[in-house]
Design a protein around this motif. Structure first.
Motif, PDB file in Angstrom:
ATOM      1  N   ASP A 150     -29.850  34.551 -55.737  1.00 30.52           N
ATOM      2  CA  ASP A 150     -29.459  32.881 -55.532  1.00 30.52           C
ATOM      3  C   ASP A 150     -30.782  32.117 -55.725  1.00 30.52           C
ATOM      4  OD1 ASP A 150     -27.147  32.689 -52.787  1.00 30.52           O
ATOM      5  OD2 ASP A 150     -26.814  32.947 -55.153  1.00 30.52           O
ATOM      6  N   PHE A 153     -31.197  31.860 -59.296  1.00 28.03           N
ATOM      7  CA  PHE A 153     -30.157  31.203 -59.920  1.00 28.03           C
ATOM      8  C   PHE A 153     -30.453  29.626 -59.746  1.00 28.03           C
ATOM      9  CE2 PHE A 153     -26.918  32.080 -62.667  1.00 28.03           C
ATOM     10  CZ  PHE A 153     -25.558  31.320 -62.171  1.00 28.03           C
ATOM     11  N   ALA A 154     -31.132  29.189 -58.754  1.00 26.95           N
ATOM     12  CA  ALA A 154     -31.157  28.036 -58.256  1.00 26.95           C
ATOM     13  C   ALA A 154     -32.292  27.259 -59.079  1.00 26.95           C
ATOM     14  CB  ALA A 154     -31.520  27.480 -56.877  1.00 26.95           C
ATOM     15  N   PHE A 155     -33.046  27.983 -59.868  1.00 24.22           N
ATOM     16  CA  PHE A 155     -34.044  27.430 -60.710  1.00 24.22           C
ATOM     17  C   PHE A 155     -33.435  26.929 -62.025  1.00 24.22           C
ATOM     18  CE2 PHE A 155     -38.637  27.659 -60.786  1.00 24.22           C
ATOM     19  CZ  PHE A 155     -38.873  28.179 -59.480  1.00 24.22           C
TER      20      PHE A 155
ATOM     21  N   VAL C   3     -32.652  30.708 -49.053  1.00 29.92           N
ATOM     22  CA  VAL C   3     -32.741  30.191 -50.358  1.00 29.92           C
ATOM     23  C   VAL C   3     -33.765  29.201 -50.639  1.00 29.92           C
ATOM     24  CG1 VAL C   3     -31.563  29.864 -52.309  1.00 29.92           C
ATOM     25  CG2 VAL C   3     -30.505  31.042 -50.679  1.00 29.92           C
ATOM     26  N   VAL C   7     -37.072  29.655 -52.760  1.00 25.31           N
ATOM     27  CA  VAL C   7     -37.425  28.766 -53.775  1.00 25.31           C
ATOM     28  C   VAL C   7     -38.779  28.016 -53.944  1.00 25.31           C
ATOM     29  CG1 VAL C   7     -36.683  26.852 -55.363  1.00 25.31           C
ATOM     30  CG2 VAL C   7     -34.882  28.554 -54.339  1.00 25.31           C
ATOM     31  N   ILE C 274     -38.603  20.809 -59.120  1.00 29.54           N
ATOM     32  CA  ILE C 274     -37.948  21.926 -58.908  1.00 29.54           C
ATOM     33  C   ILE C 274     -37.142  22.146 -57.596  1.00 29.54           C
ATOM     34  CG2 ILE C 274     -37.992  24.353 -58.910  1.00 29.54           C
ATOM     35  CD1 ILE C 274     -40.067  24.386 -61.056  1.00 29.54           C
ATOM     36  N   PHE C 277     -34.114  20.161 -57.731  1.00 28.62           N
ATOM     37  CA  PHE C 277     -33.075  20.694 -58.488  1.00 28.62           C
ATOM     38  C   PHE C 277     -32.331  21.871 -57.607  1.00 28.62           C
ATOM     39  CE2 PHE C 277     -34.111  18.118 -61.668  1.00 28.62           C
ATOM     40  CZ  PHE C 277     -35.169  18.467 -62.497  1.00 28.62           C
ATOM     41  N   ALA C 278     -33.230  22.679 -56.999  1.00 26.38           N
ATOM     42  CA  ALA C 278     -32.670  23.769 -56.287  1.00 26.38           C
ATOM     43  C   ALA C 278     -31.810  23.324 -55.126  1.00 26.38           C
ATOM     44  CB  ALA C 278     -33.897  24.439 -55.607  1.00 26.38           C
ATOM     45  N   PHE C 281     -28.299  22.014 -56.361  1.00 26.05           N
ATOM     46  CA  PHE C 281     -27.981  23.251 -56.586  1.00 26.05           C
ATOM     47  C   PHE C 281     -26.894  23.739 -55.588  1.00 26.05           C
ATOM     48  CE2 PHE C 281     -26.336  27.058 -59.003  1.00 26.05           C
ATOM     49  CZ  PHE C 281     -26.830  28.030 -58.077  1.00 26.05           C
ATOM     50  N   LEU C 282     -27.680  23.784 -54.635  1.00 23.52           N
ATOM     51  CA  LEU C 282     -27.322  24.169 -53.462  1.00 23.52           C
ATOM     52  C   LEU C 282     -26.150  23.371 -52.701  1.00 23.52           C
ATOM     53  CD1 LEU C 282     -30.425  25.395 -51.448  1.00 23.52           C
ATOM     54  CD2 LEU C 282     -28.398  27.076 -52.204  1.00 23.52           C
TER      55      LEU C 282
END
Lengths: 318, 507, 301
Positions: A150, A153-155, C3, C7, C274, C277-278, C281-282
């Protein structure tokens, strides 16, 4: 073809009944003939996929014999001859340094495809392994592995590739590495989902109860039967990998000049689109065609390898 | 389809909401100069920030050129230093003291009056805070006011090129006293220039005319610098009339645009020069014969033609033809035979591999590198091109991790700028590691010689040795290429690429 | 949450692994050593990495993403400035994509192997296979250059100039929308096909419900799930900035910002972008999950 051949099933498992495959039944039916032969047969009946495969085989052959086929070397600079439109001497014209574009397109196939295959190879091996382990063992293994996936993937894909390339330096090899890393999560997810489905199948549980080792189970039962979506994904990812290489070269990060990768040629030709359209057109078409064929092949494979649809087709064909 | 309608509606709704937000930019004449008399200029990058003493980006100076002034400025035609905020100056006998008389009646954009305190403040800010251009004030011991209209600069040694040091571009702009405390200089500006800053965002930077400009109010109401990175888009915008000026003209378009009536294209030789440099720490490139061999193997004409489509003048020295200090010296006639001999003489076995570092920050160099590679291939040198992004490139240059690199020096006005830092032993920009005591002495002399003719003599000698030793392998001086709407007047294309719109009139 | 933490570590590590010195880059090629040292100290780049990481992280948690090294603006301001452009393009593209995908995918599923189906396949294959920057440049040359119908790029806020806003939005939205639309079409087609063949649909047919009702209620409802997922994925992708399209159309979005910050080694901006973006996405994943439960009652159980 790009997928691994699916091995024929081995010892019969109690409760499956007649394995002669004469009637469509539950999805776990094992066909009588070796699966891959049936796959090929069904595939051949899908004209678009068949044509696509032939084109791809042609392209691969072209890659192997590139040096003999290309009329000129890729770096024969000849400034007086530059920017000539397509003619008999130069069927695809010449670029801004007078190099023959046809030769570069032929030689570029090798570069682009190598990057694509290497990238997908990396993603396939690592991603499938991760997905396999996660799907089969479940619980905390699954949790940890999928969390890491994940995170990757989030990148955003482009940025991840750019960052990796910035760290490692540009060049075809590193480009393949960067693209490969970006695609690992997808393969992991696809494999995991497929493995989850197969894990609970009767023959797997039965084998386990008989005492088969995990390794044997994974390699002989789980993986082959979980393979179809992975194969489809491979074909599709090959398409995207070629496109990704083009995009990265467009941003100046991919293949190094003067190597004639299609993506680089497209990037170089971008500044000439209004005065010399052929610089960008032919490599663009080459990319488009190759990517298209990989996608069509993937589609065809999906139609054929998806068990539900397969039995429908197999049944209706007779 | 019931299920999809809410989704579509939601999408449209969010679309509308998101579009309403943001955008402080005043898009004057969104379609291109509409009712207002504003010049829209398409530039290829966004300024990183607007503090003239800090930024080093060309994109920033395209804007700042029109917002701030310096004490002296280069003349648009011949680049000799002319009065600007200073009307006259005199040097003491020993050359250590310069007195500048300041112009009367100059005001900043906020209305405050300009005087010597502002000059003292600006220069001391650069020096004391070690800002980007502080190296230009190396020889300056003090900057003091002598009354409201005189500034005295005291030097540690005679500096014949002081005017160039303090005025060649707006990096040494005069700010009002205490500007750094009163304003956020990265996004706000208060200068004495013909235009004032109205706004700056991700799409464009907008300037409006300053009526009380000391040299007369500009003819246009304002200038909008719009950022269009893609050359095809910039040129299309120019042909459409969306913009009236652009410098985003790739060399291969010069010919076709030259014949295009909807566009006025002009070129002029620039003060920039491009060169190749080899690493003295990496044998065999420390061998003079090897370097000379490479110089003999190159066809500079072909390189200039290929990379710049002829919009570049091959030159085996750094200083371009138009300059007073130009030296006509071309010892390296293309001679692959001699190149091969020299390589043999140096005991080099072919093929010799040479890495060539280029950056895509300057795409023409990537093209040129490929031509160089094919030329050197003929004499047995196998060039491996390494295309890097600029940050990585600079890193490796600084660390000495390269065989050879290809770059240029831009915006040079004075011969010292052309030669000193790069070829003096341990010079700040002497990355290749060149060291020649004769050259060192000559450069020292040139730095303090006040008579122009004598200076030229000295630099001619130094240049000859530098070229013969191949400290740098000089290639060419590219042209400046800009295009604007036909009928646009009052704009002059300049060799130092400064963009000045103060006298522009729209068609 | 984990996550997100992961990240941030990866982002920080990766960004600082990249070679290239922001201070050197900012100062250009002519500067003195003192200037270099001063600037480096002033931007906190001489502190140990671990300390820099926690400083940044601490700030990020409270909403302070730091200050751009390149421009001196706060990272939040820079991102906020470009957010409208990115949001506009993303949602416009999704709109275009859905307008293409839903009708095309559904009809081709209802009439497999018909002309429409073949046409849909061709379009979707084209959309996926064509390099987007190539399509972008061709469109500019044709519609802005030769025909002169549309401006060649740029962005104008809706509030200022609605017509201009729309004109500039058309080409970029078409480019990204076609690509996304192609991807989504295939999903629509296959999931509608699947839904039609599903047991409960046949049950409904057997019950004698009118075809229309069977169709809308059961088929669409179940086909919706994969559609929601794939739309979510596409949206996340579009929101993280389609760099190449933004560059070609001079669209001042987040993708351009991210690329610029990579080139300038502007660590705070890059890290902030970034991270954003993460988070996006979540959030989208979360929304998709919620929609799932809303649509499919079985999952709710």
């Amino acid at each position: 073809m790009t997928g691994a051949p699916v091995p024929p099933p081995d010892a019969p498992v109690a409760g499956q009944g007649d394995a002669k495959g004469t009637s469509p039944g539950p999805t776990t039916l094992r066909p009588a003939r070796p699966r891959w032969r049936e796959t090929l047969g069904l595939l051949a009946r899908n004209p678009t996929a068949a044509v696509a495969s032939l084109v791809l085989i042609g392209i691969v052959l072209m890659t192997i014999f590139d040096e003999t086929l290309a009329p000129q070397g890729p770096s024969e600079v000849s400034v007086e001859d530059r920017l000539q439109s397509p003619s008999w001497a130069h069927p695809f014209g010449t670029d801004d340094l007078g190099r023959d574009i046809l030769s570069r397109v032929i030689l570029g196939a090798g570069v682009s495809l190598r990057v694509g295959f290497l990238a997908v190879g990396i993603a396939l091996v690592i991603g499938t392994l991760i997905g396999l382990l996660a799907g089969y063992y479940g619980r905390w293994v699954d949790d940890v592995l999928m969390r890491v996936m994940d995170m990757l993937f989030a990148f955003p894909a482009v940025l991840l590739a750019i960052a990796i390339l910035a760290v490692r330096g540009a060049g075809s090899g590193n480009t393949a590495l960067a693209i490969g890393i970006v695609y690992i999560p997808i393969f992991a997810r696809v494999t995991r989902a497929s493995v989850l489905g197969v894990r609970e199948e009767v023959y797997v549980r039965a084998s386990r109860s008989v005492g088969a080792s995990d390794f044997r189970l994974l390699t002989r039962h789980v993986l082959p039967n979980a393979a179809p979506p992975i194969i489809v994904q491979t074909s599709i990812s090959l398409a995207f990998a070629v496109l990704a290489e083009a995009a990265l070269s467009f941003l100046g990060l991919g293949t190094q000049p003067p190597n004639p990768s299609w993506g680089l040629m497209l990037a170089e030709g971008r500044g000439f689109i209004d005065i010399a359209w052929w610089l960008a057109f032919f490599p663009g078409m080459a990319i488009f065609l190759t990517v298209l064929c990989f996608n069509l092949l993937g589609d065809g494979l999906r139609d054929v390898l998806d068990p539900r649809q397969r039995t429908l087709m197999a049944g209706s064909g007779r | 389809m019931r299920a999809t309608r809410p989704l579509a509606l939601a999408a449209v709704g969010t679309l509308a909401l998101s579009a309403c937000g943001g955008g402080e930019s005043v898009d004057t004449g969104g379609g291109g100069g509409g009712g207002e008399d504003t010049l829209v200029a398409a530039v290829s990058a966004q300024p990183d920030q607007l503090d003239p003493h800090v930024t080093t980006a060309y994109a920033s100076f395209q804007v700042l050129e029109n917002v701030y002034d310096t004490l002296v400025v280069p003349d648009p035609e011949d680049l000799t230093m002319q009065p600007s905020l200073a009307t006259e100056w005199e040097t003491s006998e020993d050359g250590l003291e310069w007195r500048f008389t300041l112009r009367d009646g100059v005001t900043f954009h906020d209305g405050s009056e300009f005087d010597s305190a502002d000059v003292v403040y600006s220069y001391n800010r650069i020096i004391d805070e070690e800002l980007s251009n502080s190296f230009r004030f190396q020889n300056v011991e003090s900057v003091e006011a002598d009354g409201a209209d005189t500034v005295v600069i005291t030097l540690s040694q005679p500096t014949p090129n002081l005017l160039e040091r303090i005025g060649s571009f707006k990096g040494m702009a005069i700010l009002p006293e205490n500007a750094a405390e009163d304003l956020d200089l990265t996004t706000e500006a208060n200068g004495t220039g013909p235009f004032q800053l109205e706004s700056s965002d991700a799409s464009s930077t907008v300037l409006t005319a300053y009526e009380d400009y000391w040299d007369g109010a500009p003819s246009v109401d304002g200038v909008e610098f719009r950022y269009i990175t893609e050359p095809a888009a910039a040129l299309t915008a120019l042909q459409n009339g969306e913009v009236q000026w652009t410098d985003n003209v790739p060399p291969q378009r010069i010919e076709s645009l030259g014949g295009d009536d909807s566009v006025q294209l002009e070129t002029t030789p620039s003060v920039d020069y491009w060169y190749m440099s080899m690493n003295y720490d990496r044998p065999p490139f420390d061998n003079r014969d090897v370097r000379r061999a490479i110089s003999f193997a190159l066809d500079r004409e072909e390189i200039a033609e290929a990379a710049w489509f002829g919009a570049a003048e091959p030159n085996q020295t750094a200083i371009p033809e138009d300059s007073f200090f130009h030296l006509d010296y071309s010892p390296f006639e293309r001679d692959p035979e001699q190149a091969r001999q020299l390589l043999q003489q140096a005991g080099v076995t072919t093929p010799l591999t040479m890495g060539l570092m280029v950056t895509d920050e300057y795409p023409e160099t990537v093209t040129a590198a490929q031509v160089i590679a094919s030329q050197l291939d003929e004499v047995g040198i196998d060039v491996q091109i390494e295309q890097l992004d600029f940050a990585t490139w600079l890193d490796r240059q600084g660390a000495g991790e390269y065989d050879a690199f290809y770059l240029g020096w831009l915006g040079n006005l004075d011969p010292a700028a052309y030669y000193q830092e790069q070829h003096q032993t341990d010079g700040p920009n002497n990355y290749q590691g060149y060291s020649n005591p004769q050259v060192d002495e000559l450069l020292q002399q040139g730095a303090t010689e006040t008579d122009d003719d004598a200076r030229k003599e000295i630099y001619d000698q130094a240049a000859t040795i530098i070229v013969d030793d191949v400290s740098y392998l000089y290639l060419y001086n590219p042209d400046v290429v800009q295009a604007w709407a036909p009928g646009l007047s009052g704009y002059q294309i300049r060799a130092d690429k400064a963009i000045n719109f103060e006298n522009v009139e729209l068609p | 949450m984990v996550v997100l933490a992961g990240v941030s570590v990866i982002v920080f590590a990766l960004v600082h692994l990249v070679p290239g010195d922001p201070v050197r880059l900012a100062l250009g090629t002519r500067f003195s050593q003192e200037t270099y040292d001063t600037l480096r100290e002033r931007s906190g780049l001489d502190l140990p990495l671990v300390q820099q990481f926690f400083t940044w992280l601490g700030g990020a948690v409270t909403g302070d993403l730091g200050v751009s090294f390149r421009s001196g603006d706060t990272v939040t301001a820079l991102i906020a400035e470009r957010l409208p452009a990115t949001l506009t393009l993303a949602f416009a593209s999704i709109l275009v994509a859905l307008l293409i995908a839903i009708p095309l995918g559904t009809i081709s599923a209802l009439r497999p192997r018909s002309i429409i189906d073949r046409f849909a396949t061709v379009v979707s294959q084209f959309g996926i296979s064509v390099p987007d920057f190539w399509m972008a440049i061709v469109l500019i040359l044709v519609f802005a250059g030769t025909l002169g119908w549309l401006p060649s790029g740029g962005y104008v806020p809706l509030g200022e100039d609605p017509l201009g806003w729309l004109q500039r939005l058309v080409m970029p939205a078409v480019v990204t929308g076609t690509v996304s639309g192609a991807v989504i079409t295939r999903f629509v087609r296959s999931s509608v096909l699947e839904a039609i063949g599903a047991d409960h649909v046949r049950t409904a047919q057997a019950k004698g419900l009118p075809a229309r009702q069977v169709f809308t209620w059961h088929v669409l409802r179940n086909a919706l799930l994969p559609l929601v997922t794939v739309t979510g994925v596409q949206l996340a992708y579009l929101l993280s900035g389609v760099v190449v399209v933004e560059i070609v159309f001079s669209w001042p979005g987040l993708g351009q910002l991210a690329l610029q910050s990579v080139q300038a080694r502007d660590y705070p901006v890059l890290q902030g972008a970034i991270l954003l973006f993460a988070v996006v996405f979540l959030i989208i994943n979360l929304v998709v999950d919620l929609l799932y439960t809303a649509i499919d009652p079985r999952i709710r159980r």
